[in-house]
Design an enzyme around this catalytic site. Structure first.
Site, PDB file in Angstrom:
ATOM      1  N   GLU A 171      -5.201   8.330  18.446  1.00 12.84           N
ATOM      2  CA  GLU A 171      -5.869   9.647  18.559  1.00 12.84           C
ATOM      3  C   GLU A 171      -6.927   9.797  17.453  1.00 12.84           C
ATOM      4  O   GLU A 171      -8.019  10.309  17.696  1.00 12.84           O
ATOM      5  CB  GLU A 171      -4.837  10.786  18.453  1.00 12.84           C
ATOM      6  CG  GLU A 171      -3.915  10.930  19.653  1.00 12.84           C
ATOM      7  CD  GLU A 171      -2.754   9.919  19.643  1.00 12.84           C
ATOM      8  OE1 GLU A 171      -2.512   9.291  18.591  1.00 12.84           O
ATOM      9  OE2 GLU A 171      -2.114   9.746  20.702  1.00 12.84           O
ATOM     10  N   SER A 224       4.563  -1.257   3.830  1.00 10.82           N
ATOM     11  CA  SER A 224       4.821  -2.601   4.348  1.00 10.82           C
ATOM     12  C   SER A 224       5.019  -3.578   3.191  1.00 10.82           C
ATOM     13  O   SER A 224       4.231  -3.582   2.228  1.00 10.82           O
ATOM     14  CB  SER A 224       3.644  -3.091   5.199  1.00 10.82           C
ATOM     15  OG  SER A 224       3.426  -2.214   6.269  1.00 10.82           O
ATOM     16  N   GLU A 265     -10.237  -2.054   5.272  1.00  9.37           N
ATOM     17  CA  GLU A 265      -9.154  -2.231   6.250  1.00  9.37           C
ATOM     18  C   GLU A 265      -9.700  -2.130   7.666  1.00  9.37           C
ATOM     19  O   GLU A 265      -9.300  -2.864   8.554  1.00  9.37           O
ATOM     20  CB  GLU A 265      -8.080  -1.152   6.016  1.00  9.37           C
ATOM     21  CG  GLU A 265      -6.897  -1.277   6.964  1.00  9.37           C
ATOM     22  CD  GLU A 265      -5.793  -0.255   6.689  1.00  9.37           C
ATOM     23  OE1 GLU A 265      -5.911   0.521   5.724  1.00  9.37           O
ATOM     24  OE2 GLU A 265      -4.821  -0.242   7.455  1.00  9.37           O
ATOM     25  N   GLN A 273       0.830  -1.206   0.000  1.00 10.27           N
ATOM     26  CA  GLN A 273       0.000   0.000   0.000  1.00 10.27           C
ATOM     27  C   GLN A 273       0.865   1.257   0.000  1.00 10.27           C
ATOM     28  O   GLN A 273       1.672   1.446   0.912  1.00 10.27           O
ATOM     29  CB  GLN A 273      -0.881   0.020   1.258  1.00 10.27           C
ATOM     30  CG  GLN A 273      -1.825   1.206   1.316  1.00 10.27           C
ATOM     31  CD  GLN A 273      -2.606   1.254   2.621  1.00 10.27           C
ATOM     32  OE1 GLN A 273      -2.017   1.172   3.686  1.00 10.27           O
ATOM     33  NE2 GLN A 273      -3.909   1.385   2.539  1.00 10.27           N
ATOM     34  N   GLY A 274       0.715   2.102  -1.022  1.00 13.73           N
ATOM     35  CA  GLY A 274       1.473   3.354  -1.105  1.00 13.73           C
ATOM     36  C   GLY A 274       0.555   4.538  -0.853  1.00 13.73           C
ATOM     37  O   GLY A 274       0.204   5.270  -1.790  1.00 13.73           O
ATOM     38  N   SER A 312       0.773   6.496   2.616  1.00 13.06           N
ATOM     39  CA  SER A 312       1.445   7.464   3.499  1.00 13.06           C
ATOM     40  C   SER A 312       2.674   8.094   2.844  1.00 13.06           C
ATOM     41  O   SER A 312       3.372   7.451   2.070  1.00 13.06           O
ATOM     42  CB  SER A 312       1.888   6.786   4.795  1.00 13.06           C
ATOM     43  OG  SER A 312       0.813   6.151   5.416  1.00 13.06           O
TER      44      SER A 312
HETATM   45  C1  LIG Z   1       3.388  -1.107  11.301  1.00 14.64           C
HETATM   46  C2  LIG Z   1       2.945  -0.038  10.343  1.00 14.64           C
HETATM   47  C3  LIG Z   1       2.682  -0.395   9.034  1.00 14.64           C
HETATM   48  C4  LIG Z   1       2.287   0.570   8.129  1.00 14.64           C
HETATM   49  N1  LIG Z   1       2.088   0.211   6.822  1.00 14.64           N
HETATM   50  C5  LIG Z   1       1.736   1.145   5.913  1.00 14.64           C
HETATM   51  C6  LIG Z   1       1.589   0.787   4.550  1.00 14.64           C
HETATM   52  O1  LIG Z   1       1.769  -0.372   4.156  1.00 14.64           O
HETATM   53  N2  LIG Z   1       1.266   1.759   3.676  1.00 14.64           N
HETATM   54  C7  LIG Z   1       1.051   3.047   4.047  1.00 14.64           C
HETATM   55  O2  LIG Z   1       0.724   3.860   3.203  1.00 14.64           O
HETATM   56  N3  LIG Z   1       1.189   3.429   5.357  1.00 14.64           N
HETATM   57  C8  LIG Z   1       1.543   2.505   6.271  1.00 14.64           C
HETATM   58  N4  LIG Z   1       1.720   2.872   7.597  1.00 14.64           N
HETATM   59  C9  LIG Z   1       1.633   4.294   7.950  1.00 14.64           C
HETATM   60  C10 LIG Z   1       0.425   4.646   8.794  1.00 14.64           C
HETATM   61  O3  LIG Z   1      -0.732   4.661   8.034  1.00 14.64           O
HETATM   62  C11 LIG Z   1       0.715   6.022   9.423  1.00 14.64           C
HETATM   63  O4  LIG Z   1       1.827   5.868  10.283  1.00 14.64           O
HETATM   64  C12 LIG Z   1      -0.461   6.559  10.190  1.00 14.64           C
HETATM   65  O5  LIG Z   1      -1.507   6.888   9.333  1.00 14.64           O
HETATM   66  C13 LIG Z   1      -0.055   7.825  10.992  1.00 14.64           C
HETATM   67  O6  LIG Z   1       0.544   8.768  10.174  1.00 14.64           O
HETATM   68  P1  LIG Z   1       1.959   9.419  10.547  1.00 14.64           P
HETATM   69  O7  LIG Z   1       2.898   8.312  10.917  1.00 14.64           O
HETATM   70  O8  LIG Z   1       2.354  10.310   9.430  1.00 14.64           O
HETATM   71  O9  LIG Z   1       1.709  10.252  11.859  1.00 14.64           O
HETATM   72  P2  LIG Z   1       1.054  11.721  11.926  1.00 14.64           P
HETATM   73  O10 LIG Z   1      -0.193  11.746  11.139  1.00 14.64           O
HETATM   74  O11 LIG Z   1       2.109  12.720  11.591  1.00 14.64           O
HETATM   75  O12 LIG Z   1       0.697  11.821  13.457  1.00 14.64           O
HETATM   76  C14 LIG Z   1       1.661  12.177  14.462  1.00 14.64           C
HETATM   77  C15 LIG Z   1       0.926  12.261  15.785  1.00 14.64           C
HETATM   78  O13 LIG Z   1      -0.064  13.322  15.723  1.00 14.64           O
HETATM   79  C16 LIG Z   1      -1.358  12.800  16.053  1.00 14.64           C
HETATM   80  N5  LIG Z   1      -2.392  13.453  15.232  1.00 14.64           N
HETATM   81  C17 LIG Z   1      -2.342  13.706  13.908  1.00 14.64           C
HETATM   82  N6  LIG Z   1      -3.483  14.273  13.490  1.00 14.64           N
HETATM   83  C18 LIG Z   1      -4.296  14.358  14.569  1.00 14.64           C
HETATM   84  C19 LIG Z   1      -5.626  14.848  14.800  1.00 14.64           C
HETATM   85  N7  LIG Z   1      -6.361  15.354  13.799  1.00 14.64           N
HETATM   86  N8  LIG Z   1      -6.139  14.779  16.046  1.00 14.64           N
HETATM   87  C20 LIG Z   1      -5.409  14.262  17.082  1.00 14.64           C
HETATM   88  N9  LIG Z   1      -4.132  13.798  16.930  1.00 14.64           N
HETATM   89  C21 LIG Z   1      -3.594  13.835  15.694  1.00 14.64           C
HETATM   90  C22 LIG Z   1      -1.282  11.333  15.701  1.00 14.64           C
HETATM   91  O14 LIG Z   1      -2.244  10.583  16.424  1.00 14.64           O
HETATM   92  C23 LIG Z   1       0.148  10.980  16.117  1.00 14.64           C
HETATM   93  O15 LIG Z   1       0.223  10.748  17.508  1.00 14.64           O
HETATM   94  C24 LIG Z   1       2.120   1.925   8.533  1.00 14.64           C
HETATM   95  C25 LIG Z   1       2.372   2.280   9.867  1.00 14.64           C
HETATM   96  C26 LIG Z   1       2.781   1.308  10.753  1.00 14.64           C
HETATM   97  C27 LIG Z   1       3.046   1.717  12.173  1.00 14.64           C
END
Ligand SMILES: Cc1cc2nc3c(=O)[nH]c(=O)nc-3n(C[C@H](O)[C@H](O)[C@H](O)COP(=O)(O)OP(=O)(O)OC[C@H]3O[C@@H](n4cnc5c(N)ncnc54)[C@H](O)[C@@H]3O)c2cc1C
Length: 395
Positions: free
Chosen positions: A380, A162, A246, A127-128, A130
């Site tokens: 969150e 992933s 999902e 999945q692309g 993020s």
């Molecule tokens: C094990 C794992 C596998 C993954 N696999 C994939 C994958 O295959 N493909 C893919 O595309 N992505 C993947 N992801 C990414 C995942 O979807 C993102 O990590 C997730 O959506 C959070 O985005 P971010 O890491 O950019 O954090 P951010 O969005 O930057 O968030 C940072 C912090 O701010 C908080 N925050 C942000 N916005 C708000 C709000 N509106 N209200 C309250 N708090 C907020 C969040 O809760 C978090 O604590 C994976 C992540 C993990 C951990």
């Protein structure tokens, strides 16, 4: 409330149980650190389920799936977890998102080509979605794609993909209209083959020492327009379908997985020495209290799952309560894994090799489990959904 399965459902359970017990792979599953071997193992298992008519348990029969009802799916996942059958892992995106998304929004040609390959275990999808600056706020994604003849030309970067380095295809979200009035409006969902020129896949090392996800860079990557799912600039609608698959009923098997993990932990607590000179960890009041609380919470999770599924079976769609279960599960599994670390004490640290990679099962579970409250929507974000859509609080 009476929680009971019908005679037909019990017959389905007996059939599923008999097949799983007779066909469970005997050879040990390769460690996640050896992802190519893990992929081969997962795909062989998928093929065995396919050949016996158990692949794509929730997929409609017209697309080669089992076409099971929600209750039958619950029973399948219960039996699956009960015998300790392997998680789908590298097959997850294909089976749980990409396939169902193509069934809902794909063209006939896309369905005909991709669906049988996913079900048979011929291909892995990733999945692309993020990007470094687009996670929770997915609609702010910046990876660009311009139409050039009959192709899209893609430039940009994805992250946390992933299994990207063992995948054949990617469900890719790109921005095709940067001038659209709203960020959601200019996005397209496209199938990206992972062997196209200009694609650079770089594995990321995780806290647990594995490399199961990647950064993916796109430098003038050409993808045929025929690979667009839905219409150009209609990708947000398609992506919401993907996320609903999902998040929808994906929690079905989690309660059984949790119950198994807790049983194993109770066994560990009966074997290892406890704190304060106790002969066994389970004899310590605090550890016994935390184990009992976890057992009650696992039962609560089972009740929530049954309630949510019987509601979905009656209304035809999973509700926003799925976020409640997802949140409860992700925090509970982290509490159980932290309790395991307390029970094992310094012994848990023996599970690391010289490179810092985890070799101990519980240490690995603890470290990888930290991502439970991030992936698939952070805790969150889940709380926001519960506040707004379940409790009706103002935004
Ligand atoms: C094990 C794992 C596998 C993954 N696999 C994939 C994958 O295959 N493909 C893919 O595309 N992505 C993947 N992801 C990414 C995942 O979807 C993102 O990590 C997730 O959506 C959070 O985005 P971010 O890491 O950019 O954090 P951010 O969005 O930057 O968030 C940072 C912090 O701010 C908080 N925050 C942000 N916005 C708000 C709000 N509106 N209200 C309250 N708090 C907020 C969040 O809760 C978090 O604590 C994976 C992540 C993990 C951990």
């Amino acid at each position: 409330m009476e929680i009971r399965f019908s005679d037909a459902e019990e017959a389905f359970r007996a059939e599923a149980r008999a097949w799983l017990e007779a066909n469970l792979p005997c050879d040990p599953r390769p460690e996640i650190g050896d992802l190519h071997a893990r992929r081969a193992y997962d795909m062989t298992w998928q093929r065995r389920m396919y050949d016996a008519g158990w692949a794509g348990i929730s997929w409609p029969a017209e697309y080669g799936g089992r076409g099971a009802t929600l209750m039958e799916q619950l029973i399948w996942y219960e039996e699956y977890a009960r015998v300790g059958a392997p998680d789908v892992t590298t097959g997850f995106v294909g089976l749980k998102h990409a396939g169902p998304t193509l069934i809902a929004c794909g063209s006939e040609a896309q369905k005909a080509y991709h669906l049988p390959r996913i079900l048979r275990g011929d291909v892995v999808w990733c999945q692309g979605f993020s990007e470094p600056n687009a996670g929770s706020d997915l609609a702010s994604l910046q990876t660009r794609a311009e139409v050039d003849g009959d192709s899209l030309v893609v430039n940009g970067q994805k992250i946390w993909t992933s299994f990207g380095h063992v995948a054949e295809f990617q469900e890719l979200l790109v921005r095709t209209d940067p001038n659209a009035p709203r960020p959601h409006a200019g996005i397209t969902w496209v199938i990206c083959p992972m062997d196209v020129p200009g694609l650079d896949i770089r594995p990321i090392k995780t806290l647990a020492g594995n490399s199961d996800f990647c950064e993916v860079f796109y430098d003038n990557v050409r993808i045929p327009l025929a690979n667009v799912v839905g219409k150009l600039n209609d990708g947000w609608r398609v992506a919401m379908a993907t996320l609903s698959f999902e998040r929808g009923t994906a929690f079905m098997s989690e309660q059984v997985r949790l119950a198994r993990r807790l049983d194993e932990l109770v066994d560990v607590a009966r074997e290892v020495a406890g704190p304060h000179g106790r002969r066994r960890a389970v004899d310590d009041d605090d550890i016994a209290r935390r184990l009992a609380l976890a057992a009650a919470e696992v039962e609560a999770m089972r009740a929530m799952t049954y309630r949510s599924l019987s509601l979905a079976a009656r209304t035809g769609m999973p509700g926003a309560e799925a976020s409640l279960i997802r949140l409860f599960f992700s925090e509970l599994i982290q509490r159980i894994d932290a309790l395991a670390m307390d029970i094992l004490g310094p012994e848990a640290l023996c599970g690391f090799d010289a490179t810092g990679a985890t070799t101990g099962e519980w240490a690995e579970r603890y470290l990888t489990g930290l991502s439970q409250t991030i992936g698939g929507g952070t805790k969150e974000i889940q709380r926001n959904i519960i506040g707004e859509r379940v409790l009706g609080l103002p935004r």
